[in-house]
Design an enzyme around this catalytic site. Structure first.
Site, PDB file in Angstrom:
ATOM      1  N   LYS A 126      41.778 -27.272  42.598  1.00 26.14           N
ATOM      2  CA  LYS A 126      40.355 -26.927  42.443  1.00 26.14           C
ATOM      3  C   LYS A 126      39.635 -27.919  41.547  1.00 26.14           C
ATOM      4  CE  LYS A 126      40.301 -22.118  43.811  1.00 26.14           C
ATOM      5  NZ  LYS A 126      39.921 -20.740  43.509  1.00 26.14           N
ATOM      6  N   LYS A 208      46.325 -25.041  54.142  1.00 25.53           N
ATOM      7  CA  LYS A 208      46.147 -23.580  54.181  1.00 25.53           C
ATOM      8  C   LYS A 208      44.768 -23.218  54.738  1.00 25.53           C
ATOM      9  CE  LYS A 208      44.702 -21.300  50.587  1.00 25.53           C
ATOM     10  NZ  LYS A 208      44.413 -20.554  49.354  1.00 25.53           N
ATOM     11  N   LYS A 211      38.863 -19.566  52.908  1.00 23.95           N
ATOM     12  CA  LYS A 211      37.506 -19.050  53.140  1.00 23.95           C
ATOM     13  C   LYS A 211      36.443 -20.007  52.614  1.00 23.95           C
ATOM     14  CE  LYS A 211      38.342 -15.282  49.860  1.00 23.95           C
ATOM     15  NZ  LYS A 211      38.825 -15.884  48.634  1.00 23.95           N
TER      16      LYS A 211
HETATM   17  P1  TYM Z   1      42.073 -15.286  47.289  1.00 23.06           P
HETATM   18  O1  TYM Z   1      40.756 -14.626  47.219  1.00 23.06           O
HETATM   19  O2  TYM Z   1      42.129 -16.771  47.411  1.00 23.06           O
HETATM   20  O3  TYM Z   1      42.900 -14.703  48.507  1.00 23.06           O
HETATM   21  C1  TYM Z   1      43.090 -13.309  48.637  1.00 23.06           C
HETATM   22  C2  TYM Z   1      44.468 -13.027  49.201  1.00 23.06           C
HETATM   23  O4  TYM Z   1      44.620 -13.674  50.464  1.00 23.06           O
HETATM   24  C3  TYM Z   1      45.789 -14.483  50.443  1.00 23.06           C
HETATM   25  N1  TYM Z   1      45.529 -15.671  51.255  1.00 23.06           N
HETATM   26  C4  TYM Z   1      46.314 -16.069  52.267  1.00 23.06           C
HETATM   27  N2  TYM Z   1      47.435 -15.554  52.782  1.00 23.06           N
HETATM   28  C5  TYM Z   1      47.969 -16.193  53.833  1.00 23.06           C
HETATM   29  N3  TYM Z   1      47.443 -17.312  54.389  1.00 23.06           N
HETATM   30  C6  TYM Z   1      46.321 -17.869  53.897  1.00 23.06           C
HETATM   31  N4  TYM Z   1      45.796 -18.948  54.459  1.00 23.06           N
HETATM   32  C7  TYM Z   1      45.694 -17.232  52.786  1.00 23.06           C
HETATM   33  N5  TYM Z   1      44.568 -17.487  52.078  1.00 23.06           N
HETATM   34  C8  TYM Z   1      44.494 -16.525  51.135  1.00 23.06           C
HETATM   35  C9  TYM Z   1      46.007 -14.829  48.983  1.00 23.06           C
HETATM   36  O5  TYM Z   1      47.356 -15.176  48.735  1.00 23.06           O
HETATM   37  C10 TYM Z   1      45.603 -13.554  48.308  1.00 23.06           C
HETATM   38  O6  TYM Z   1      46.659 -12.633  48.317  1.00 23.06           O
HETATM   39  N6  TYM Z   1      43.762 -15.270  42.594  1.00 23.06           N
HETATM   40  C11 TYM Z   1      43.639 -14.483  43.800  1.00 23.06           C
HETATM   41  C12 TYM Z   1      42.883 -13.195  43.618  1.00 23.06           C
HETATM   42  C13 TYM Z   1      43.385 -12.334  42.498  1.00 23.06           C
HETATM   43  C14 TYM Z   1      44.521 -11.514  42.541  1.00 23.06           C
HETATM   44  C15 TYM Z   1      44.567 -10.884  41.257  1.00 23.06           C
HETATM   45  C16 TYM Z   1      45.488 -11.248  43.506  1.00 23.06           C
HETATM   46  C17 TYM Z   1      42.797 -12.206  41.280  1.00 23.06           C
HETATM   47  N7  TYM Z   1      43.513 -11.327  40.535  1.00 23.06           N
HETATM   48  C18 TYM Z   1      45.586 -10.003  40.944  1.00 23.06           C
HETATM   49  C19 TYM Z   1      46.505 -10.367  43.168  1.00 23.06           C
HETATM   50  C20 TYM Z   1      46.555  -9.745  41.903  1.00 23.06           C
HETATM   51  C21 TYM Z   1      42.898 -15.313  44.838  1.00 23.06           C
HETATM   52  O7  TYM Z   1      42.228 -16.249  44.548  1.00 23.06           O
HETATM   53  O8  TYM Z   1      43.003 -14.809  46.093  1.00 23.06           O
END
Ligand code: TYM
Length: 343
Positions: A126, A208, A211
């Site tokens: 990032k 990957k 979004k």
């Molecule tokens: P975020 O918002 O990037 O993504 C949310 C969830 O989606 C999963 N994910 C994917 N899984 C498979 N293939 C992909 N291409 C893909 N893109 C995203 C992510 O692994 C995630 O599970 N830091 C986290 C959010 C967060 C969080 C937490 C998660 C904040 N606090 C506490 C669990 C527990 C994040 O940025 O997810």
């Protein structure tokens, strides 16, 4: 590190375990978010005490347009419910509505090393992408994520594989705190699905699916129309071969097979047999139609929910109240151990 179904078998005889997870309202949610996280949450909701959060505080580590952030926060909550999360069975809430996340994040930051945060690959990625805004929040992001998880004495965290390093850090922080004082935090484990853990970009299948990708053809949004979904899969980048077979160096076709398996419940070899002798074109069409069909009821349900802002407000308010009650207990335990005076 634990993987899929960790704890599922033994939990039946014990008291219900706690699950926490979240998604950032930082873009249009994709089938990566769905297959890596939300779809699994719906499976887990009956057997666990589940807490699912819209992590808006994480989203501001990258500059957001305020009106977009607000709209996406509602959209993300509506998508949780539309995907099948029952607001009566689960605690659904918005992170910034529970200030305890920020409070614990500060405390835990004092138990997290600069070196540990410097090694986080998402911080490095990032920072490269937002070179003009490498803010302190971007750096301490994993501490806030650890606070999210540890605040609720979470046993299991269902996420995609990209979050594994953050999860490991949360475990290290919990273990460190427990060793310095006395057992305070449950040490969480990851729940990472085998097939959906890393859905790749349709345009660049070595990357990957994200979004926040600016290329609209790279990702499939949960709210894309049927035609858009089919068109994106038709255009999906694959290699020059033609046989639908999972294998080394075939990132594009491997990704499509994975997506197809996630939506149909079929295994890779069942999929290969089904498409034996058929070319990539026919397979891409089938994947597109399967995904569009698989998301149609979610889209329909979402359409109803997003019009009912009052209902969503009510879910947010009651979710925040329930989450705060649990969080308060952890905060008071932590503050007592640290040595803060309570009045
Ligand atoms: P975020 O918002 O990037 O993504 C949310 C969830 O989606 C999963 N994910 C994917 N899984 C498979 N293939 C992909 N291409 C893909 N893109 C995203 C992510 O692994 C995630 O599970 N830091 C986290 C959010 C967060 C969080 C937490 C998660 C904040 N606090 C506490 C669990 C527990 C994040 O940025 O997810």
């Amino acid at each position: 590190m634990a993987t899929e179904l960790n704890g599922v078998s033994e939990q039946k005889t014990e008291k219900k375990k706690t699950i926490f997870s979240g998604v950032q309202p930082s873009g249009n949610l994709t089938i990566g978010n769905y297959l890596g996280a939300i779809k699994n949450w719906t499976v887990l909701q009956k057997e666990y005490n589940c807490i699912y959060c819209v992590v808006d505080m994480h989203a501001i580590t990258v500059r957001q347009v305020p009106a977009d952030l607000r709209r996406r926060t509602y959209e993300t909550l509506a998508l949780y419910i539309a995907a099948g999360l029952d607001p009566k069975e689960n605690i659904l809430f918005v992170q910034s509505h529970v200030p305890a996340h920020a409070v614990l994040s500060w405390d835990l930051g004092c138990f997290t090393m600069f070196g540990e945060l410097s090694r986080m690959t998402q911080f490095k990625d990032k920072s490269r992408k937002n070179a003009d805004n490498i803010n302190a929040g971007l750096f301490t992001y994993p501490v806030l994520m650890a606070a999210d998880i540890l605040l609720y004495q979470t046993d299991l965290v269902p996420v995609g594989i990209d979050q594994r390093q953050h999860l490991e850090l949360a475990r290290d922080i919990a273990i460190r705190f427990n060793n310095i004082y006395s057992p305070t935090f449950t040490v969480p484990e990851a729940y990472i699905p085998e097939t959906g853990m890393k859905i790749m970009s349709l345009a660049e299948p070595t990357k990957k699916m994200s979004k926040s990708d600016s290329n609209a053809n790279a990702s499939v949004g949960l709210l894309d129309s049927r035609d858009q979904i089919i068109a994106k899969f038709k255009r999906a980048v694959t290699d020059s071969g033609s046989e639908v077979r999972y294998g080394e160096g075939k990132d594009g076709i491997n990704n499509l097979i994975n997506i197809y398996c996630c939506f149909t419940g079929k295994t890779r070899s069942e999929t290969e047999r089904e498409f034996e002798g058929k070319g990539y074109g026919e397979f891409k069409m089938a994947v597109g139609e399967t995904v569009a069909d698989g998301l149609s009821s979610l889209r329909e349900e979402y359409g109803k929910l997003i019009c009912d802002k009052q209902y969503l407000d009510q879910i947010m308010a009651s979710g925040a109240e329930k989450a705060s009650a649990i969080a308060r207990k952890t905060i008071s335990k932590v503050h007592r151990k640290i040595g803060y005076v309570s009045v």
